[in-house]
Write an enzyme that holds these catalytic residues in place. Structure first.
Site, mmCIF file in Angstrom:
data_model
loop_
_atom_site.group_PDB
_atom_site.id
_atom_site.type_symbol
_atom_site.label_atom_id
_atom_site.label_comp_id
_atom_site.label_asym_id
_atom_site.label_seq_id
_atom_site.Cartn_x
_atom_site.Cartn_y
_atom_site.Cartn_z
ATOM 1 N N THR A 396 0.819 -1.205 0.000
ATOM 2 C CA THR A 396 0.000 0.000 0.000
ATOM 3 C C THR A 396 0.856 1.260 0.000
ATOM 4 O O THR A 396 2.067 1.188 0.141
ATOM 5 C CB THR A 396 -0.939 -0.011 1.232
ATOM 6 O OG1 THR A 396 -1.700 -1.174 1.207
ATOM 7 C CG2 THR A 396 -1.823 1.170 1.354
ATOM 8 N N ASP A 438 -8.687 -9.751 1.919
ATOM 9 C CA ASP A 438 -8.789 -9.123 3.246
ATOM 10 C C ASP A 438 -10.038 -9.603 3.996
ATOM 11 O O ASP A 438 -10.218 -9.278 5.173
ATOM 12 C CB ASP A 438 -8.820 -7.591 3.138
ATOM 13 C CG ASP A 438 -7.422 -6.988 3.128
ATOM 14 O OD1 ASP A 438 -6.437 -7.754 3.184
ATOM 15 O OD2 ASP A 438 -7.315 -5.747 3.071
ATOM 16 N N SER A 457 -10.541 -3.293 6.382
ATOM 17 C CA SER A 457 -9.206 -2.775 6.081
ATOM 18 C C SER A 457 -8.489 -2.366 7.364
ATOM 19 O O SER A 457 -9.096 -2.279 8.439
ATOM 20 C CB SER A 457 -9.337 -1.562 5.161
ATOM 21 O OG SER A 457 -8.108 -0.889 5.057
ATOM 22 N N GLY A 478 1.262 -0.928 4.988
ATOM 23 C CA GLY A 478 1.780 -2.043 5.785
ATOM 24 C C GLY A 478 0.755 -3.041 6.273
ATOM 25 O O GLY A 478 0.977 -3.693 7.292
HETATM 26 N N1 GLU Z 1 -5.335 -4.522 2.126
HETATM 27 C C1 GLU Z 1 -4.793 -3.848 3.256
HETATM 28 C C2 GLU Z 1 -5.834 -3.102 4.000
HETATM 29 O O1 GLU Z 1 -6.744 -2.629 3.436
HETATM 30 C C3 GLU Z 1 -3.795 -2.861 2.859
HETATM 31 C C4 GLU Z 1 -2.685 -3.522 2.210
HETATM 32 C C5 GLU Z 1 -1.452 -3.153 2.830
HETATM 33 O O2 GLU Z 1 -1.276 -2.154 3.464
HETATM 34 O O3 GLU Z 1 -0.593 -3.941 2.647
HETATM 35 O O4 GLU Z 1 -5.741 -2.955 5.168
#
Ligand code: GLU
Length: 581
Positions: A396, A438, A457, A478
């Site tokens: 991200t 997720d 998320s 992260g």
């Molecule tokens: N999919 C993750 C989220 O929405 C974010 C991905 C990431 O930060 O690696 O929390």
């Protein structure tokens, strides 16, 4: 950070300013921007210089990150934007998280009665949520911006067309995903050379993505959600175009899924901490609620009078408790009545704080609490689950921008895993997300896949006000470590009194209700780590870099300080419109 390290960082920052504009720290007046990409920060400043506001500039930076950081983010994914509107003196958020297609059922990732292997689920059509980013940008610009798509996408089109030299970090990310990209010829054509990661120093152009941005500039948001581009997305997801001999599962996304996609303008989640008003992302991101619950737990300790080791021990224990609640209760609010008011109540924190042993770490994962008595309506409790949380990836990007009028944007967006699902939409130059991984894979859980639902998320774009005025913004990538990075940085800044650059630079520890705490390379042998081990803290044996944060600080003298990473994810880029020494 010790003095020597700080001085060398500063020298490094100055040296890089002299060589080119990439420095992780800048102070001055007018607008400001901090992102992980030099070109993206420059795009934001260009738009501010052209008279755009922070919202315009944030979209310009994001579009550029889609070119220079395509494995973290882009128009094939989704995100969360928190905006402070200076004129109205209020904070709003724009949720443009991906949604599950209408054909989704709770058994999306169940095969032969068992959970599908995580990596198999990622590199497939099944993991792809309906992308929300373009709708989010459109919503942001139309409601709060001053410029058109055509204007704000121009800097990104320029970078995509002229190309940019990829650095070692970019090449390493491709190398880590060689296997995934090799499955999909459109991705391999962009990022591999003879099946291997393109090398640092390679000039990377993405004319297809430039063409897609041009299309959006000309025809607007509908060009993404209807017509040939929408058809190409649906075809890619349902019948993934793979290399010979490779087969991956397809989805059942429809043109209607795309045409019906809506971003949501939501009220922020709000809490207070030691005189600050904190505004963050509400559900379906668990970020705001979890950080604010942990801060409520910490608020009951007199951290200012404690040693750094004691503060950090309490930070880890508070994070552990908050994560137990996050994992048990939080999910898309349009599907699940999560007990947010209870979780954020100061009285609930008082009760739960009693579980923290100030001298010794918990021996392992702790149970979720019962926030229902602290809800205004305690009637229909969800049953907390104690299942081991779903694996989550850690990627991200986060960016932050302010303008001369005092508007502030904190924006985190993603395609989930590094390189998302690995599928580039042929002819359009962007990677599709794997956001649906997720979801928790097995029912019962509040966060199981359901038609039209948004997966929970961890993204935590946050804006803090003090005395009604912006004080700072913070956010990070992260995966679930986003939450701990934001929490730890706030504790470093407010409780340990570090300037924001030190608060961001400090070694990160991420305790997410596991048996051990994730740490960064080199940390375990430090005195700082040993002082925590003496309190029973235990480290994971696979240290990895955690997060790549970006922040703004609004100083009492009217200047703004933009802060990016000094050493993580390459080096970040901070700029202000009018620098001041
Ligand atoms: N999919 C993750 C989220 O929405 C974010 C991905 C990431 O930060 O690696 O929390």
């Amino acid at each position: 950070m010790n003095r020597l390290l700080r001085i060398s960082l500063l020298l490094f920052a100055l040296a890089s300013t002299a060589a080119h504009a990439k420095t992780p720290l800048a102070r001055g007046t007018g607008g400001a921007a901090a992102t992980i990409s030099e070109q993206a920060t420059q795009s934001a400043i260009t738009i501010l210089d052209q008279g755009g506001n922070a919202i315009d500039a944030a979209v310009a930076a994001a579009a550029t990150l889609g070119v220079t950081d395509p494995f973290s983010c882009g128009i094939g994914g989704g995100g969360f934007m928190v905006v402070y509107l200076a004129k109205d003196r209020r904070v709003i958020t724009i949720d443009h998280r991906e949604t599950a297609p209408a054909a989704t059922t709770p058994t999306l990732f169940i095969e032969d009665g068992k959970e599908m292997e995580f990596d198999t689920a990622v590199a497939s059509g099944l993991s792809v949520g309906v992308p929300g980013t373009v709708r989010g940008w459109d919503e942001a610009l139309r409601r709060y911006g001053t410029m058109s798509f055509e204007q704000v996408l121009a800097p990104a089109i320029d970078v995509a067309e002229r190309g940019f030299r990829i650095d070692a970090n970019f090449s390493t990310l491709v190398a880590r995903n060689e296997g995934k990209f090799a499955r999909f010829p459109a991705a391999a054509a962009l990022y591999l050379q003879n099946g291997k990661a393109i090398r640092p120093g390679t000039l990377l152009r993405n004319p297809d993505l430039a063409g897609t941005y041009r299309l959006l500039g000309r025809d607007g948001v509908d060009a993404f959600y209807e017509g040939p581009l929408a058809r190409a997305v649906v075809d890619t997801v349902n019948r993934p175009p793979t290399a010979p001999g490779v087969s991956v599962r397809g989805s059942r996304m429809t043109l209607a899924d795309l045409a019906n996609y809506e971003a949501r303008v939501r009220l922020p989640v709000h809490s207070t901490y030691r005189g600050y008003d904190l505004y963050g992302m509400p559900l379906p991101s668990s970020g705001g609620v979890t950080v604010f619950e942990a801060l409520n737990l910490l608020e009951g300790f007199d951290l200012a009078s404690m040693s750094r080791a004691q503060v950090e021990h309490l930070y880890l224990e508070a994070s552990r408790l908050a994560f137990a609640d996050r994992d048990a209760y939080l999910a898309d609010p349009e599907f699940v009545d999560a007990p947010v008011a209870g979780l954020l109540s100061k009285d609930y924190a008082t009760q739960r704080r009693a579980l923290i042993d100030a001298s010794h770490a918990a021996s392992g994962p702790v149970s979720a609490g019962d926030p229902y008595p602290f809800q205004q309506d305690p009637s229909q409790p969800l049953r907390p689950t104690t299942r081991v949380p779903q694996p989550e990836s850690a990627h991200t990007t986060h960016l932050t921008v302010s303008d001369k009028d005092g508007n502030v944007v904190a924006y985190t967006f993603t395609i989930e895993d590094w390189g998302g699902s690995g599928m580039v939409v042929p002819g359009y130059g962007f990677l599709l997300n794997n956001e649906l991984t997720d979801f928790d894979f097995t029912a019962p859980h509040p966060n199981i896949p359901e038609a039209g639902k948004r997966p929970r998320s961890s993204m935590t774009p946050t804006i803090a006000l003090k005395d009604g005025k912006p004080a700072f913004s913070i956010g990070s990538p992260g995966g679930s470590t986003i939450i701990t990075t934001v929490l730890q940085t706030i504790v470093n800044y407010i409780d340990l009194g570090m300037p924001m650059d030190q608060a961001i630079d400090a070694p990160r520890m991420s305790q997410r209700n596991g048996g051990t705490t994730d740490i960064e390379p080199g940390f375990a042998s430090t005195m700082q780590a040993k002082a925590l081990v003496a309190r029973g803290q235990r480290w994971s044996d696979q240290p990895e870099e955690i997060g790549a944060a970006n922040a703004l600080v609004f100083n009492a003298d009217g200047t703004v300080t933009a802060v990016s990473e000094g050493h993580r994810h390459g080096v970040g880029s901070a700029q202000v419109q009018t620098p001041k020494r």
